[in-house]
Design an enzyme around this catalytic site. Sequence first.
Site, short mmCIF file in Angstrom:
data_model
loop_
_atom_site.label_atom_id
_atom_site.label_comp_id
_atom_site.label_asym_id
_atom_site.label_seq_id
_atom_site.Cartn_x
_atom_site.Cartn_y
_atom_site.Cartn_z
N ARG A 156 18.33 1.69 20.90
CA ARG A 156 17.39 0.71 20.32
C ARG A 156 16.09 1.39 19.90
O ARG A 156 15.51 1.05 18.86
CB ARG A 156 17.13 -0.39 21.34
CG ARG A 156 16.28 -1.54 20.81
CD ARG A 156 16.40 -2.76 21.72
NE ARG A 156 15.61 -3.86 21.22
CZ ARG A 156 14.41 -4.19 21.68
NH1 ARG A 156 13.86 -3.48 22.66
NH2 ARG A 156 13.74 -5.22 21.18
N HIS B 12 14.54 1.09 16.17
CA HIS B 12 13.19 0.58 15.94
C HIS B 12 12.29 1.64 15.33
O HIS B 12 11.33 1.31 14.62
CB HIS B 12 12.60 0.06 17.25
CG HIS B 12 13.09 -1.30 17.61
ND1 HIS B 12 12.28 -2.29 18.14
CD2 HIS B 12 14.31 -1.87 17.51
CE1 HIS B 12 12.97 -3.38 18.36
NE2 HIS B 12 14.22 -3.15 18.00
N ASP B 13 12.57 2.91 15.56
CA ASP B 13 11.82 3.98 14.91
C ASP B 13 12.17 4.05 13.43
O ASP B 13 11.28 4.04 12.57
CB ASP B 13 12.11 5.32 15.60
CG ASP B 13 11.31 6.47 14.99
OD1 ASP B 13 10.14 6.24 14.65
OD2 ASP B 13 11.85 7.58 14.88
N GLY C 270 10.73 5.04 8.34
CA GLY C 270 11.77 6.05 8.48
C GLY C 270 11.82 6.66 9.87
O GLY C 270 11.02 6.33 10.75
N ASP D 154 10.80 8.92 12.07
CA ASP D 154 9.71 9.90 12.13
C ASP D 154 9.04 9.98 13.50
O ASP D 154 7.97 10.59 13.64
CB ASP D 154 8.66 9.59 11.06
CG ASP D 154 8.00 8.22 11.27
OD1 ASP D 154 8.35 7.51 12.24
OD2 ASP D 154 7.12 7.86 10.45
N ASN E 285 8.47 -4.69 20.10
CA ASN E 285 8.49 -3.52 20.98
C ASN E 285 7.83 -3.73 22.33
O ASN E 285 8.25 -3.13 23.34
CB ASN E 285 7.79 -2.33 20.28
CG ASN E 285 8.52 -1.86 19.04
OD1 ASN E 285 9.73 -2.08 18.90
ND2 ASN E 285 7.81 -1.22 18.14
N HIS F 258 25.10 -3.87 20.17
CA HIS F 258 24.95 -4.89 21.21
C HIS F 258 26.18 -4.98 22.12
O HIS F 258 26.25 -5.90 22.94
CB HIS F 258 24.65 -6.25 20.57
CG HIS F 258 23.24 -6.36 20.08
ND1 HIS F 258 22.73 -7.51 19.51
CD2 HIS F 258 22.20 -5.47 20.09
CE1 HIS F 258 21.46 -7.32 19.18
NE2 HIS F 258 21.13 -6.08 19.51
N ASP G 173 26.85 -8.06 25.89
CA ASP G 173 28.31 -8.15 25.82
C ASP G 173 28.80 -8.59 27.20
O ASP G 173 28.71 -7.85 28.17
CB ASP G 173 28.91 -6.80 25.44
CG ASP G 173 30.42 -6.73 25.61
OD1 ASP G 173 31.05 -7.79 25.76
OD2 ASP G 173 30.96 -5.61 25.58
N ASP H 222 32.27 -0.22 23.30
CA ASP H 222 33.60 -0.54 22.75
C ASP H 222 33.45 -1.65 21.71
O ASP H 222 32.34 -1.95 21.27
CB ASP H 222 34.56 -0.95 23.88
CG ASP H 222 34.00 -2.08 24.73
OD1 ASP H 222 33.12 -2.84 24.26
OD2 ASP H 222 34.44 -2.22 25.89
#
Length: 320
Positions: A64, A68-69, A74, A76, A96, A195, A240, A248
């Site tokens: 994640r 989120h980065d 981009g 970075d 965040n 997820h 899940d 999976d």
Amino acid sequence: MLIMATLSYKSLAFLVLSLLVCSVQGQLSTSFYQKTCPKLETIVRSVMSQAITKEARMGASILRLFFHDCFVNGCDAGILLDDTATFTGEKTAGPNANSVRGFEVIDAIKTQVEASCNATVSCADIVALAARDGVNLLGGPTWKVPLGRRDARTASLSGANSNLPGPGSSLSTLVSMFSAQGLSAREMTALSGAHTIGQARCLFFRNRIFNEKNINASFATLRQQTCPQSGGDNTLAPLDVQSPTTFDNAYYVDLVNQKGLFHSDQELFNGGSQDKLVTQYSTNAALFASDFAKAMVKLGNISPLTGKNGEIRLNCRKIN
């Protein structure tokens, strides 16, 4: 000359665009550190293995963190920068704050990498490798990670607040927000399979389990046991329900059975454009694994800083 004359302006434009795309991707290489930091991938995997042994959820957290980065200016490593008296980074953005985690694992990797090859490997590349290894260590696919990213000297709080899709997103919002990053609807659905691991806070799925109709009744009742209508906002539940610490295709089986935890999850299987693909993934784990790996490489190619742009941070939390 005759051949050139027969090329339409449209085909010429496509050719130029294709060459531009190839040149951007060509700046990254899977062998970028082969001579300058040969132990890099061994170090990253070793630290990730220790972190996941200690807490399986960390694989999802690092994955994640990477997502989120990359969706903000981009891939970075902008998300890793701490706030200072004169600088506000991305850590306090809505998507965040009190949510993105795993920074100390990236720090641990960086410390060992610096000891092996000082001032050579970017924090952005470390996050990309760590995300890959987290997936693989939890039973998912592996892939070769193109490397050579450099680290940003800035971050974008506003970008983090506006570019990241939330748990209440509609299918059309998901498609458009991924499209804005150059990712197709198919790639969006494949990447949503992240997820299959990880946990979510009650605050973000309460409305779904109490008020939505396209949800399995017994599943809703199960989640309501630990996520009441008021209070318990920070109580966690697995994204899940079947195999929360195994990477999976069970996430897609959940969706087909109306057991998506987030509204945005179930949107992928709710009478819309992605129903067929979700069904395919639910019955073909190999297809999902292959599509996910390809989409992760493409995600990692979003607007990298290369060449003389950016820097190689010595501490991932602050600019040099």
